[in-house]
Scaffold this active site. Structure first.
Site, mmCIF file in Angstrom:
data_model
loop_
_atom_site.group_PDB
_atom_site.id
_atom_site.type_symbol
_atom_site.label_atom_id
_atom_site.label_comp_id
_atom_site.label_asym_id
_atom_site.label_seq_id
_atom_site.Cartn_x
_atom_site.Cartn_y
_atom_site.Cartn_z
ATOM 1 N N PHE A 44 0.833 -1.212 0.000
ATOM 2 C CA PHE A 44 0.000 0.000 0.000
ATOM 3 C C PHE A 44 0.873 1.270 0.000
ATOM 4 N N ASN A 100 7.945 -9.848 -1.616
ATOM 5 C CA ASN A 100 7.707 -11.303 -1.720
ATOM 6 C C ASN A 100 6.227 -11.605 -1.962
ATOM 7 N N ASN A 128 1.675 -9.927 0.951
ATOM 8 C CA ASN A 128 0.466 -9.123 1.197
ATOM 9 C C ASN A 128 0.232 -8.119 0.065
ATOM 10 N N SER A 129 0.567 -8.532 -1.153
ATOM 11 C CA SER A 129 0.306 -7.638 -2.298
ATOM 12 C C SER A 129 0.128 -8.479 -3.554
ATOM 13 N N PHE A 155 10.015 -0.673 3.556
ATOM 14 C CA PHE A 155 8.584 -0.785 3.861
ATOM 15 C C PHE A 155 8.204 -2.212 4.247
ATOM 16 N N LYS A 181 1.841 -6.352 9.263
ATOM 17 C CA LYS A 181 1.278 -5.221 10.013
ATOM 18 C C LYS A 181 -0.040 -5.497 10.735
ATOM 19 N N SER A 197 6.028 3.214 13.150
ATOM 20 C CA SER A 197 4.599 3.415 13.370
ATOM 21 C C SER A 197 4.363 4.186 14.660
ATOM 22 N N TYR A 229 3.298 -6.429 17.355
ATOM 23 C CA TYR A 229 3.613 -5.658 16.145
ATOM 24 C C TYR A 229 4.387 -4.394 16.509
ATOM 25 N N LYS A 252 8.448 -3.079 15.724
ATOM 26 C CA LYS A 252 8.841 -1.776 15.146
ATOM 27 C C LYS A 252 9.843 -1.082 16.062
ATOM 28 N N PHE A 301 1.176 7.713 11.163
ATOM 29 C CA PHE A 301 -0.091 7.637 11.890
ATOM 30 C C PHE A 301 -1.059 6.764 11.064
HETATM 31 P P1 NAD Z 1 1.457 -3.658 3.043
HETATM 32 O O1 NAD Z 1 1.245 -4.980 3.659
HETATM 33 O O2 NAD Z 1 0.468 -3.164 2.061
HETATM 34 O O3 NAD Z 1 2.897 -3.589 2.365
HETATM 35 C C1 NAD Z 1 4.001 -4.300 2.862
HETATM 36 C C2 NAD Z 1 4.631 -5.059 1.682
HETATM 37 O O4 NAD Z 1 5.770 -5.769 2.147
HETATM 38 C C3 NAD Z 1 3.676 -6.072 1.074
HETATM 39 O O5 NAD Z 1 3.627 -5.872 -0.325
HETATM 40 C C4 NAD Z 1 4.287 -7.422 1.426
HETATM 41 O O6 NAD Z 1 4.061 -8.376 0.417
HETATM 42 C C5 NAD Z 1 5.756 -7.057 1.588
HETATM 43 N N1 NAD Z 1 6.515 -7.903 2.506
HETATM 44 C C6 NAD Z 1 6.201 -8.256 3.771
HETATM 45 N N2 NAD Z 1 7.173 -9.038 4.287
HETATM 46 C C7 NAD Z 1 8.128 -9.159 3.330
HETATM 47 C C8 NAD Z 1 9.369 -9.830 3.265
HETATM 48 N N3 NAD Z 1 9.821 -10.562 4.283
HETATM 49 N N4 NAD Z 1 10.096 -9.724 2.132
HETATM 50 C C9 NAD Z 1 9.654 -9.000 1.085
HETATM 51 N N5 NAD Z 1 8.470 -8.354 1.093
HETATM 52 C C10 NAD Z 1 7.724 -8.433 2.192
HETATM 53 O O7 NAD Z 1 1.616 -2.615 4.243
HETATM 54 P P2 NAD Z 1 1.702 -1.030 4.173
HETATM 55 O O8 NAD Z 1 0.455 -0.487 4.763
HETATM 56 O O9 NAD Z 1 2.133 -0.594 2.836
HETATM 57 O O10 NAD Z 1 2.858 -0.794 5.229
HETATM 58 C C11 NAD Z 1 4.211 -0.594 4.841
HETATM 59 C C12 NAD Z 1 5.066 -0.486 6.086
HETATM 60 O O11 NAD Z 1 4.578 0.590 6.889
HETATM 61 C C13 NAD Z 1 5.008 -1.731 6.969
HETATM 62 O O12 NAD Z 1 6.298 -1.954 7.500
HETATM 63 C C14 NAD Z 1 4.035 -1.355 8.064
HETATM 64 O O13 NAD Z 1 4.306 -2.034 9.258
HETATM 65 C C15 NAD Z 1 4.312 0.138 8.202
HETATM 66 N N6 NAD Z 1 3.157 0.884 8.732
HETATM 67 C C16 NAD Z 1 1.943 0.779 8.116
HETATM 68 C C17 NAD Z 1 0.853 1.461 8.633
HETATM 69 C C18 NAD Z 1 -0.506 1.338 7.995
HETATM 70 O O14 NAD Z 1 -1.481 1.699 8.648
HETATM 71 N N7 NAD Z 1 -0.645 0.918 6.752
HETATM 72 C C19 NAD Z 1 0.986 2.280 9.763
HETATM 73 C C20 NAD Z 1 2.255 2.378 10.353
HETATM 74 C C21 NAD Z 1 3.344 1.670 9.817
HETATM 75 C C1 UD1 Z 2 -4.620 -0.109 13.888
HETATM 76 C C2 UD1 Z 2 -3.567 -0.753 14.743
HETATM 77 C C3 UD1 Z 2 -2.281 0.031 14.616
HETATM 78 C C4 UD1 Z 2 -1.855 0.104 13.149
HETATM 79 C C5 UD1 Z 2 -2.999 0.685 12.328
HETATM 80 C C6 UD1 Z 2 -2.694 0.588 10.863
HETATM 81 C C7 UD1 Z 2 -4.815 -1.820 16.566
HETATM 82 C C8 UD1 Z 2 -5.099 -1.811 18.026
HETATM 83 N N1 UD1 Z 2 -4.043 -0.817 16.122
HETATM 84 O O1 UD1 Z 2 -4.753 1.201 14.333
HETATM 85 O O2 UD1 Z 2 -1.265 -0.568 15.359
HETATM 86 O O3 UD1 Z 2 -0.706 0.916 13.005
HETATM 87 O O4 UD1 Z 2 -4.180 -0.075 12.544
HETATM 88 O O5 UD1 Z 2 -3.519 1.440 10.149
HETATM 89 O O6 UD1 Z 2 -5.249 -2.685 15.824
HETATM 90 N N2 UD1 Z 2 -13.001 1.056 13.967
HETATM 91 C C9 UD1 Z 2 -14.344 0.771 13.993
HETATM 92 N N3 UD1 Z 2 -14.805 -0.221 13.180
HETATM 93 C C10 UD1 Z 2 -14.000 -0.952 12.353
HETATM 94 C C11 UD1 Z 2 -12.615 -0.649 12.333
HETATM 95 C C12 UD1 Z 2 -12.150 0.365 13.161
HETATM 96 O O7 UD1 Z 2 -15.109 1.404 14.719
HETATM 97 O O8 UD1 Z 2 -14.489 -1.865 11.660
HETATM 98 C C13 UD1 Z 2 -12.482 2.168 14.801
HETATM 99 C C14 UD1 Z 2 -11.424 1.739 15.798
HETATM 100 O O9 UD1 Z 2 -12.009 1.372 17.019
HETATM 101 C C15 UD1 Z 2 -10.580 3.021 15.901
HETATM 102 C C16 UD1 Z 2 -10.692 3.643 14.500
HETATM 103 O O10 UD1 Z 2 -11.859 3.073 13.915
HETATM 104 O O11 UD1 Z 2 -11.138 3.915 16.819
HETATM 105 C C17 UD1 Z 2 -9.504 3.359 13.621
HETATM 106 O O12 UD1 Z 2 -9.262 1.965 13.599
HETATM 107 P P1 UD1 Z 2 -8.204 1.297 12.621
HETATM 108 O O13 UD1 Z 2 -8.398 1.800 11.243
HETATM 109 O O14 UD1 Z 2 -8.246 -0.188 12.830
HETATM 110 O O15 UD1 Z 2 -6.796 1.877 13.093
HETATM 111 P P2 UD1 Z 2 -6.130 1.878 14.550
HETATM 112 O O16 UD1 Z 2 -6.909 1.093 15.516
HETATM 113 O O17 UD1 Z 2 -5.829 3.290 14.908
#
Ligand code: NAD
Ligand code: UD1
Length: 332
Positions: free
Chosen positions: A11, A32, A35-36, A80, A84, A124, A148, A152, A177
């Site tokens: 993503f 790899n 998750n994509s 990245f 997650k 994160s 998780y 991080k 965030f």
């Molecule tokens: P995502 O799952 O969409 O992307 C992660 C990508 O990494 C995927 O395409 C997956 O196939 C690949 N991957 C995972 N493990 C691998 C490995 N061992 N080798 C090669 N590829 C691998 O997630 P995202 O939302 O794009 O998140 C990217 C990064 O940001 C992650 O590290 C995640 O923990 C961090 N992050 C995401 C969020 C969020 O809300 N999306 C918030 C905070 C931090």
């Molecule tokens: C969650 C993860 C956080 C991660 C993030 C990625 C937990 C406890 N935290 O954050 O570690 O970095 O995702 O984006 O899982 N909600 C609903 N209904 C739903 C889904 C969510 O009411 O079906 C509410 C939740 O209670 C929260 C808000 O929406 O108040 C956001 O939730 P979500 O999108 O899951 O993100 P986080 O909980 O902040």
């Protein structure tokens, strides 16, 4: 610059790839596909105007990474790749330590071998844990509440040690965030496998009729309307934050942890309201008990990113919802 993006088809990585390519950088993607989908690669090609270099590889495979570093003269890595899901990390901690911590160590070994010492790491806001004060600034204590978040934080600590041991390393940990929304083309976006855990993808599936209603996890929090409040940030703003971090990392050795958020929190009802307007539809909802492990409210102090990186988020909640819905419609 030649920039290696691990998790580049995910993503956030795919959106960052579009902005980096637009800026004229050569991007090399490693993923790899755990998750994509491989389709993201051709969609990226459509957006960028040429197919990016891609390796289907696991970052835990150090030998394979060594050969990629040998083949391309990489200047900087954005890491990245990671798993997650908070819930899965709690039930399967070894998988998370192996992939997130083990994967990072493998990458760092390959970087060291190739004498590449510039890194941007996807961290994160989860590293902070229960807020002792808000907004979270980067000096807030880091006490993650789940596996998780611990993975991080452990990677951040490894990176801090590395930069102490060798001051030539330049490392920026970006503490994201809540990223939502999608590229304006609607070609790439967030594509969760199975049942979505996060709010925005769930709302999209309710709007398209794939899911019957949204569960609201608690309306009795001490927040403005009782529902959870979060700092939602448009994924393209986040992507642009990486370009700003790249310019910074090129000039500033050492270890730096920086929040990427907007500094504003929105409730679940705020997001539903904005989404209903953007999609011109009604989101059926049911109030449920609180979700275990959820915090009532958190949001970023975004000043460090503004001062050090010269970056701040520009897109509002409407644009986040519109673009997220546009991607979902095209995909379904
Ligand atoms: P995502 O799952 O969409 O992307 C992660 C990508 O990494 C995927 O395409 C997956 O196939 C690949 N991957 C995972 N493990 C691998 C490995 N061992 N080798 C090669 N590829 C691998 O997630 P995202 O939302 O794009 O998140 C990217 C990064 O940001 C992650 O590290 C995640 O923990 C961090 N992050 C995401 C969020 C969020 O809300 N999306 C918030 C905070 C931090
Ligand atoms: C969650 C993860 C956080 C991660 C993030 C990625 C937990 C406890 N935290 O954050 O570690 O970095 O995702 O984006 O899982 N909600 C609903 N209904 C739903 C889904 C969510 O009411 O079906 C509410 C939740 O209670 C929260 C808000 O929406 O108040 C956001 O939730 P979500 O999108 O899951 O993100 P986080 O909980 O902040």
């Amino acid at each position: 610059m030649n920039i290696l993006l691990t998790g580049g088809l995910g993503f956030i990585g795919s959106h960052a790839a579009t902005v980096l390519a637009e800026q004229g950088h050569q991007i090399i993607l490693v993923d790899n596909l755990c998750n994509s989908q491989i389709e993201v690669l051709s969609h990226l090609g459509q957006i960028i105007g040429k197919q990016p270099i891609f390796y289907e590889a696991d970052v835990r495979n150090t030998n394979l990474l060594n050969s990629i570093f040998q083949k391309h003269s990489i200047d900087l890595v954005i890491h990245f790749a990671g798993l997650k899901s908070v819930a899965e990390s709690v039930t399967n901690p070894l998988k998370y330590y192996d992939n997130n911590v083990g994967g990072s160590i493998s990458l760092l070994e390959a970087m060291q071998g190739a004498k590449v010492n510039k890194l941007i790491f996807s961290s994160s806001a989860t590293v902070y844990g229960v807020p002792q004060y808000l907004p979270y600034d980067e000096s807030h204590p880091t006490v993650p509440m789940n596996t998780y978040g611990k993975t991080k934080l452990q990677v951040e600590e490894i990176l801090r040690d590395l930069s102490h041991a060798d001051p030539d390393w330049s490392i920026v940990c970006l503490r994201y965030f809540n990223p939502v929304g999608a590229h304006e083309s609607g070609l790439i976006g967030e594509h969760p496998r199975g049942m979505p855990n996060n709010l925005m993808p769930y709302v999209c599936q309710v709007a398209s009729g794939k899911l019957p209603h949204l569960n609201i996890f608690g309306d009795d929090y001490e927040t403005k309307d009782g529902t959870g409040e979060r700092d939602y940030i448009h994924v393209m703003d986040l992507a642009e934050g990486h370009v700003a971090a790249l310019n910074f990392v090129n000039q500033h050795p050492g270890f730096h942890a920086i929040n990427l958020g907007t500094g504003v929190s929105y409730s679940v009802y705020d997001l539903i309201g904005a989404f209903e307007q953007a999609a011109n539809s009604t989101i059926v909802r049911k109030v449920q008990p609180r979700r275990s492990g959820d915090l009532a409210i958190y949001y970023a102090k975004a000043d460090k990113a503004k001062n050090l990186l010269g970056w701040q988020a520009k897109r509002d909640l409407q644009v986040m919802c519109k673009s997220g819905w546009n991607f979902h419609k095209q995909k379904s």
